[in-house]
Design an enzyme around this catalytic site. Structure first.
Site, PDB file in Angstrom:
ATOM      1  N   ASP A   1       0.933   2.719   3.874  1.00 17.97           N
ATOM      2  CA  ASP A   1      -0.098   3.674   3.420  1.00 17.97           C
ATOM      3  C   ASP A   1       0.697   5.092   3.270  1.00 17.97           C
ATOM      4  OD1 ASP A   1      -2.180   4.981   2.531  1.00 17.97           O
ATOM      5  OD2 ASP A   1      -3.305   5.254   4.317  1.00 17.97           O
TER       6      ASP A   1
ATOM      7  N   ARG B   1       2.073   8.719  -6.429  1.00 16.21           N
ATOM      8  CA  ARG B   1       1.410  10.060  -6.805  1.00 16.21           C
ATOM      9  C   ARG B   1       1.750  10.197  -8.660  1.00 16.21           C
ATOM     10  NH1 ARG B   1      -1.986  10.174  -2.877  1.00 16.21           N
ATOM     11  NH2 ARG B   1      -1.016  11.047  -1.044  1.00 16.21           N
TER      12      ARG B   1
ATOM     13  N   ASN C   1      -6.441   9.285   7.068  1.00 15.72           N
ATOM     14  CA  ASN C   1      -7.651   8.476   6.872  1.00 15.72           C
ATOM     15  C   ASN C   1      -7.233   6.939   6.928  1.00 15.72           C
ATOM     16  OD1 ASN C   1      -9.695   7.352   5.287  1.00 15.72           O
ATOM     17  ND2 ASN C   1      -9.944   8.767   3.876  1.00 15.72           N
TER      18      ASN C   1
ATOM     19  N   ASP D   1      -8.670   2.804  -3.421  1.00 12.00           N
ATOM     20  CA  ASP D   1      -8.183   3.565  -2.236  1.00 12.00           C
ATOM     21  C   ASP D   1      -8.061   4.800  -2.020  1.00 12.00           C
ATOM     22  OD1 ASP D   1      -6.759   3.131   0.568  1.00 12.00           O
ATOM     23  OD2 ASP D   1      -5.439   4.515  -0.278  1.00 12.00           O
TER      24      ASP D   1
ATOM     25  N   HIS E   1       0.643  -1.150   0.159  1.00 14.72           N
ATOM     26  CA  HIS E   1      -0.224   0.216   0.028  1.00 14.72           C
ATOM     27  C   HIS E   1       1.060   1.319  -0.051  1.00 14.72           C
ATOM     28  CE1 HIS E   1      -3.911   1.721   1.647  1.00 14.72           C
ATOM     29  NE2 HIS E   1      -3.393   2.695   0.911  1.00 14.72           N
TER      30      HIS E   1
ATOM     31  N   HIS F   1       1.402   4.934  -2.078  1.00 16.37           N
ATOM     32  CA  HIS F   1       1.177   6.103  -2.953  1.00 16.37           C
ATOM     33  C   HIS F   1       2.278   6.947  -3.750  1.00 16.37           C
ATOM     34  CE1 HIS F   1      -3.041   5.747  -2.068  1.00 16.37           C
ATOM     35  NE2 HIS F   1      -2.982   5.595  -0.554  1.00 16.37           N
TER      36      HIS F   1
ATOM     37  N   HIS G   1       2.517  14.436   0.805  1.00 18.33           N
ATOM     38  CA  HIS G   1       1.944  15.605   0.482  1.00 18.33           C
ATOM     39  C   HIS G   1       2.948  16.932   0.377  1.00 18.33           C
ATOM     40  CE1 HIS G   1      -2.268  14.082   0.555  1.00 18.33           C
ATOM     41  NE2 HIS G   1      -1.867  13.448   1.763  1.00 18.33           N
TER      42      HIS G   1
ATOM     43  N   ASN H   1      -4.919   6.095  -7.103  1.00 21.61           N
ATOM     44  CA  ASN H   1      -5.354   7.319  -7.326  1.00 21.61           C
ATOM     45  C   ASN H   1      -4.241   8.333  -7.716  1.00 21.61           C
ATOM     46  OD1 ASN H   1      -3.840   7.054  -4.959  1.00 21.61           O
ATOM     47  ND2 ASN H   1      -5.160   8.160  -3.548  1.00 21.61           N
TER      48      ASN H   1
ATOM     49  N   HIS I   1      -5.564  -0.779   5.581  1.00 21.49           N
ATOM     50  CA  HIS I   1      -5.475   0.014   6.909  1.00 21.49           C
ATOM     51  C   HIS I   1      -6.772  -0.058   7.746  1.00 21.49           C
ATOM     52  CE1 HIS I   1      -8.187   2.624   4.398  1.00 21.49           C
ATOM     53  NE2 HIS I   1      -7.116   3.123   3.644  1.00 21.49           N
TER      54      HIS I   1
END
Length: 428
Positions: free
Chosen positions: A303, A60, A276, A150, A56, A58, A307, A90, A230
């Site tokens: 996860d 980006r 989240n 997700d 899991h 990200h 950012h 995502n 998660h």
């Protein structure tokens, strides 16, 4: 092909041994191995594990390269001891077609810091209305086997059922972000005493638990596989435990931050703790640790959610949800699971390498440290203690909840198929 002798390493935390890498594979494991012609790495009793696998992550890219790229994300992964990561869908555009997943797959292959296995979206545009091209993504060069929306929940039961039926045909798995959207409208943190005191919108545990209960029953009805992303509450643990007792094919993951942090951190109003699902109660944290120890929760997954600074350096309500985690995950697991006596290092290898590789079908990863196996390895200085300094992260983002916190353990070396990606704590 080069030879590398790792001398005096505690394989899975056992007695010190030597491990000889010849080319891409492990050639020998034993005591006092011949080092002729080999580069010698003095382990000095550090723990040797199979390369970690994150189900899991990200990354980006494409679309949010200001947060992370496949290159920076895989460099962060190598720094944290990972040799394979599964990249969530995502992105912008969403990874809901063969073309996008192949792009991510090839970027990972070209950069070479770890293997990147794309996760395909369950629904077109993550909108929850129409199934994405699941079969085409599976048949693509990326060979997608894990599908997830997700960041959003597949809240339509009919769509979820169809997805489970579809992936069953080729042995795939649907990874569900369990969040009933109607129960979490405007939610900012865990619903309870603290949210009431702070005046922040509450995110009830039942919003997660109700979706998990529905989906394990759907998986049983269809005879398919479902994976819970998660998992964060004691109630969710009990539902998964019940489902497994019935023989339902369900697996579940927990993040490092849900093993360590609680809703009390939100009292600081520091958006670095906004995530989240939200940070839960002390009772939930202990239930998650026990469930990871007894196997109810199968794996640890980061996860990793990078950012840019401006998305976190703002008021709580406006801040993005998520934390980076690849470079601190193993340290948090050492602190919460190993040093508490809940897991030994063999258990860590199982939860952070073998099982995630098996769930996701990551070929060549999560294998034993044995002769003939791929040399995907990580060496950990478990005696190390130090404060987390995000300025030294390889990730493009710095939104860690552990800045300034002392954590144990440090990854010193990572090898991907015999090639060093991290040496003495520095990326190659």
């Amino acid at each position: 092909m080069s030879k590398i002798l790792i001398r005096g390493a505690k394989v899975l935390g056992g007695e010190p041994q030597d491990v000889l890498i010849d080319g891409e594979t492990i050639a020998a494991v034993g005591v006092d191995l011949d080092a002729e012609g080999a580069e010698v790495v003095e382990a000095d009793g550090r723990v040797l594990l199979p390369g970690l696998v994150d189900l899991h992550t990200h990354l980006r890219e494409p679309g949010r390269e200001d947060s992370e790229t496949v290159l920076t994300g895989t460099r962060a992964a190598a720094s944290g001891g990972y040799t394979a990561v599964f990249a969530m869908a995502n992105t912008f555009p969403v990874a809901d077609t063969a073309g996008v997943v192949e792009q991510v797959y090839r970027l990972g292959r070209d950069h070479g810091y770890c293997d990147v296995q794309p996760i395909g979206a369950v629904t077109v545009g993550l909108e929850g209305k129409k199934l994405a091209e699941l079969g085409a993504m599976h048949e693509s060069a990326a060979g997608v086997t894990v599908f997830s929306d997700d960041g959003k929940c597949v809240d339509d039961a009919v769509i979820m059922r169809r997805a489970l039926e579809y992936v069953k045909a080729f042995g795939g798995v649907v990874a569900q972000h369990a969040q009933e959207p109607r129960l979490t409208e405007g939610a900012q943190m865990n619903e309870g005493v603290v949210s009431a005191e702070l005046g922040l919108g509450g995110w009830p545990a039942v919003a997660e638990e109700s979706v998990i209960a529905r989906d394990v029953l759907l998986a049983e009805h269809v005879g398919s596989r479902v994976h819970i992303c998660h998992l964060s509450t004691a109630g969710s643990v009990e539902i998964v435990r019940w489902a497994k007792s019935r023989g339902i094919d369900v697996t579940a993951e927990v993040t490092p931050h849900h093993l360590l942090l609680t809703e009390e951190m939100v009292r600081t109003y520091n958006p670095v703790y906004k995530v989240n699902p939200p940070l839960r109660t002390e009772r939930d944290v202990h239930a998650l640790r026990e469930a990871l120890a007894d196997g109810t929760i199968d794996i640890v997954a980061t996860d990793h959610a990078p950012h840019p600074h401006e998305d976190k350096d703002c008021e709580w309500a406006a801040a993005a949800m998520g934390m980076v985690g690849l470079e601190t995950a193993l340290s948090v697991v050492q602190a919460t699971m190993v040093e508490t006596g809940l897991l030994d290092w063999a258990g860590v290898a199982d939860r952070m390498s073998a099982k995630p590789a098996r769930i996701g079908g990551a070929q060549g990863h999560g294998r034993p440290v044995s002769v003939g196996e791929p040399a995907n390895l990580t060496l950990v200085d478990t005696a190390y203690r130090g404060q987390v300094d995000p300025a030294g992260f390889a990730s493009r983002s710095r939104n860690t909840p552990y800045e300034g916190r002392e954590l144990p353990g440090r990854v010193t070396h990572t090898w991907l198929r015999g090639k060093a990606t991290l040496v003495d704590g520095k990326l190659t």
